[in-house]
Design an enzyme around this catalytic site. Structure first.
Site, PDB file in Angstrom:
ATOM      1  N   GLN A 122     -54.062-102.583-100.666  1.00 53.53           N
ATOM      2  CA  GLN A 122     -53.065-102.413 -99.610  1.00 53.53           C
ATOM      3  C   GLN A 122     -52.696-103.747 -98.950  1.00 53.53           C
ATOM      4  O   GLN A 122     -53.419-104.740 -99.096  1.00 53.53           O
ATOM      5  CB  GLN A 122     -53.620-101.467 -98.544  1.00 53.53           C
ATOM      6  CG  GLN A 122     -53.840-100.049 -99.029  1.00 53.53           C
ATOM      7  CD  GLN A 122     -54.238 -99.122 -97.898  1.00 53.53           C
ATOM      8  OE1 GLN A 122     -55.324 -98.584 -97.889  1.00 53.53           O
ATOM      9  NE2 GLN A 122     -53.355 -98.935 -96.922  1.00 53.53           N
ATOM     10  N   HIS A 123     -51.618-103.716 -98.226  1.00 52.29           N
ATOM     11  CA  HIS A 123     -51.224-104.733 -97.222  1.00 52.29           C
ATOM     12  C   HIS A 123     -50.701-106.073 -97.749  1.00 52.29           C
ATOM     13  O   HIS A 123     -50.065-106.806 -96.990  1.00 52.29           O
ATOM     14  CB  HIS A 123     -52.378-105.083 -96.263  1.00 52.29           C
ATOM     15  CG  HIS A 123     -53.116-103.932 -95.683  1.00 52.29           C
ATOM     16  ND1 HIS A 123     -52.537-103.018 -94.832  1.00 52.29           N
ATOM     17  CD2 HIS A 123     -54.411-103.532 -95.836  1.00 52.29           C
ATOM     18  CE1 HIS A 123     -53.442-102.124 -94.483  1.00 52.29           C
ATOM     19  NE2 HIS A 123     -54.587-102.407 -95.076  1.00 52.29           N
ATOM     20  N   ASP A 183     -54.570 -98.116-102.538  1.00 48.63           N
ATOM     21  CA  ASP A 183     -55.736 -97.743-103.360  1.00 48.63           C
ATOM     22  C   ASP A 183     -56.618 -96.677-102.704  1.00 48.63           C
ATOM     23  O   ASP A 183     -57.182 -95.827-103.406  1.00 48.63           O
ATOM     24  CB  ASP A 183     -56.554 -98.972-103.778  1.00 48.63           C
ATOM     25  CG  ASP A 183     -56.994 -99.853-102.627  1.00 48.63           C
ATOM     26  OD1 ASP A 183     -56.686 -99.539-101.465  1.00 48.63           O
ATOM     27  OD2 ASP A 183     -57.644-100.865-102.909  1.00 48.63           O
TER      28      ASP A 183
HETATM   29  O1  LIG Z   1     -57.222-103.328 -96.733  1.00 42.21           O
HETATM   30  C1  LIG Z   1     -57.709-102.328 -97.239  1.00 42.21           C
HETATM   31  C2  LIG Z   1     -57.529-100.999 -96.612  1.00 42.21           C
HETATM   32  O2  LIG Z   1     -56.831-101.034 -95.400  1.00 42.21           O
HETATM   33  C3  LIG Z   1     -58.513-102.471 -98.495  1.00 42.21           C
HETATM   34  O3  LIG Z   1     -59.187-101.286 -98.816  1.00 42.21           O
HETATM   35  C4  LIG Z   1     -57.612-102.935 -99.611  1.00 42.21           C
HETATM   36  O4  LIG Z   1     -56.744-101.871 -99.963  1.00 42.21           O
HETATM   37  C5  LIG Z   1     -58.377-103.511-100.793  1.00 42.21           C
HETATM   38  O5  LIG Z   1     -59.108-102.589-101.501  1.00 42.21           O
HETATM   39  P1  LIG Z   1     -60.169-102.892-102.677  1.00 42.21           P
HETATM   40  O6  LIG Z   1     -59.585-103.872-103.611  1.00 42.21           O
HETATM   41  O7  LIG Z   1     -61.424-103.336-102.027  1.00 42.21           O
HETATM   42  O8  LIG Z   1     -60.355-101.562-103.338  1.00 42.21           O
END
Ligand SMILES: O=C(CO)[C@@H](O)[C@H](O)COP(=O)(O)O
Ligand SMILES: Nc1ncnc2c1ncn2[C@@H]1O[C@H](COP(=O)(O)OP(=O)(O)O)[C@@H](O)[C@H]1O
Length: 474
Positions: free
Chosen positions: A71-72, A233
């Site tokens: 995300q983000h 994700d």
């Molecule tokens: O920033 C967040 C949720 O807000 C993280 O969960 C990212 O989405 C990255 O996820 P992973 O690569 O660790 O699964």
């Protein structure tokens, strides 16, 4: 039997699964690594995706493909569709000051936080896209001036799969839009005013698709393959494990996340809980830490053992590690909002100066931070009927056995798998098959871990949690 593919373009790697759309049976899977770092050229994600697709024999026999992703991350495109600068990822903390500024501009203290929680469901910290845009405007104004469109990692990959080109073809979904800081899960609308407040302008944004809407078709040779809306994700994982209201999912990947499926949007003015949307039309209140599986990687490296030996060591030490506590803020921290924090080890004595004690403290410290997230979720009214543990870190026997002691409740562990990619595949199947709900797939034999709670672990952690120093270069 129609086949569908689901992609998880996560922080550390790209994973792809192919499943039977009707039964959910796994047909094949592949993965390819991503580069390290918190600033990444999106082309590297594309390369990893095409490598993984190549390994698993192409997309030619798919009915649909859907992409979930970290995300983000801020992906800025110029008016020709070129990437303006490498993407800043969710775990890049350089925009912490920009986050504080944006919150303060909305009001002093609680008033500023309340404004953002009401406006977009979350109080922005450095992870949120809106803060990265403010950082860009302040630190790289020439790049900011070239930004014609802003999107997220999964939006960009979906767009590339569709052939790229026209910025008007960019698509996203509710779950990932809700992590930008300029889209409201409660209203389902963008807040262009907040985007402008951050960047100084209003670039184009992806159209936000509903849960089973199509983002078009794959470009080139695979023109008949439908593209799903994709997801953040965590929303992908919720769909992959089949989470329902009352389930709390704890994911131990690069990030640690604690989230549940809810029927109403969250708005936590304290900022611990992000009020995201999910991938089914519901909501996904979520707590995220910056320090999860990599804390175990770091502990294993320190002790010069592999992850299996780290787990054995941790399980050889007593619960509570005789008072040794590891505060896991190795990457700074997001929850609590301590972007400049460092990790710490407290309680060293001659007795606790053993590899087993340190291994145990690393597992317990990482889990205590997630247990704090579980409390924050409960404080927002989340129902906690079941805790489901997923992500790479759930492969650790020590994590599985120590988690119930720290969380104070039994933990369900589905078979090792790629649940984010599975969620994306289920979304693709929903698109391919139609219907008002995603197809019912089963997850496989879930193991229950129900060790007695040991409240002293969290009590000791709470004593140590705030006794840390910031980065020397912070
Ligand atoms: O920033 C967040 C949720 O807000 C993280 O969960 C990212 O989405 C990255 O996820 P992973 O690569 O660790 O699964
Ligand atoms: N047996 C294991 N014990 C502990 N950690 C593990 C184990 N297997 C994998 N991991 C960790 O899981 C992490 C990757 O998990 P994953 O959920 O794929 O992360 P992400 O989705 O953020 O890329 C890595 O840091 C890796 O070291």
């Amino acid at each position: 039997m129609p086949l569908v593919a689901g992609v998880d373009s996560s922080t550390q790697s790209c994973k792809i699964v192919v499943r039977d759309a009707e039964t959910g049976a796994l047909v094949r899977q592949a993965r390819a690594p991503h580069p390290d770092g918190t600033e990444v050229d999106p082309e590297a994600w594309w390369q990893a995706l095409t490598d993984a697709v190549g390994t698993m024999g192409g997309l030619g026999d798919m009915a649909a493909v859907s992409v979930a992703g970290q995300q983000h991350g801020m992906v800025c495109l110029d008016d020709a569709g070129r990437v303006v600068r490498p993407a800043l990822l969710w775990n890049d903390t350089r925009s912490a000051g920009a986050a504080a500024d944006l919150v303060a501009e909305a009001g002093t203290g609680e008033a500023g936080r309340r404004f953002w929680a009401d406006a977009v469901g979350s109080v922005p910290v450095a992870s949120f896209t809106v803060t990265k845009l403010r950082w860009l405007a302040r630190h790289e104004p020439a790049n900011a001036d070239r930004v014609a469109a802003v999107c997220l990692p999964h939006d960009w990959l979906t767009w590339r799969l569709g052939g790229g080109g026209d910025l008007a073809a960019l698509r996203t979904d509710r779950s990932d839009a809700s992590g930008t800081g300029y889209w409201s899960p409660a209203t389902g609308e963008y807040r262009p005013d907040l985007l402008e407040q951050a960047l100084g302008r209003r670039p184009a944004l992806p159209v936000v698709l509903g849960p089973a809407e199509s983002a078009g078709t794959v470009g080139g040779a695979y023109g008949s393959v439908l593209l799903g809306p994709g997801a953040g994700d965590n929303a992908g994982a919720a769909l992959g494990v089949g989470a329902r209201p009352g389930d709390v999912v704890v994911s131990i990947g690069t990030s640690g996340t604690v989230f549940s499926v809810a029927d109403t949007p969250a708005a936590d003015p304290d900022g611990a809980v992000a009020g995201f949307a999910d991938a089914t039309g519901r909501y996904l209140p979520l707590v995220c830490t910056l320090n999860a599986a990599r804390v175990l990687d770091a502990a294993a490296a320190l002790l010069r053992v592999d992850l299996a030996d780290l787990a054995d060591l941790a399980l050889a030490a007593p619960a509570g590690a005789d008072g040794l506590v590891l505060v896991p803020y190795l990457e700074g921290e997001r929850t609590p909002n301590r972007p400049d924090a460092t990790g710490a080890v407290h309680g060293l004595t001659l007795r606790t100066s053993t590899p087993a004690h340190l291994a145990r403290a690393a597992v317990e410290g990482m889990l205590c931070a997630l247990a704090d997230g579980l409390d924050a979720l409960r404080a927002q009214g989340a129902r906690v009927d079941r805790v489901i543990l997923v992500g790479g870190g759930a492969r650790s026997a020590a994590v599985r056995r120590i988690a119930p002691q720290v969380f104070g409740c039994p933990v369900l562990v589905p078979p090792p798998g790629e649940y984010v990619a599975d969620g994306a595949a289920r979304q693709a199947a929903w698109l391919a098959l139609g219907g008002t709900e995603p197809p019912q797939w089963t997850v496989g034999a879930t193991e229950e871990y129900a060790t007695e709670p040991v409240p002293a672990i969290r009590a000791r952690y709470a004593e140590a949690r705030d006794r840390i120093v910031d980065r020397a270069d912070g």
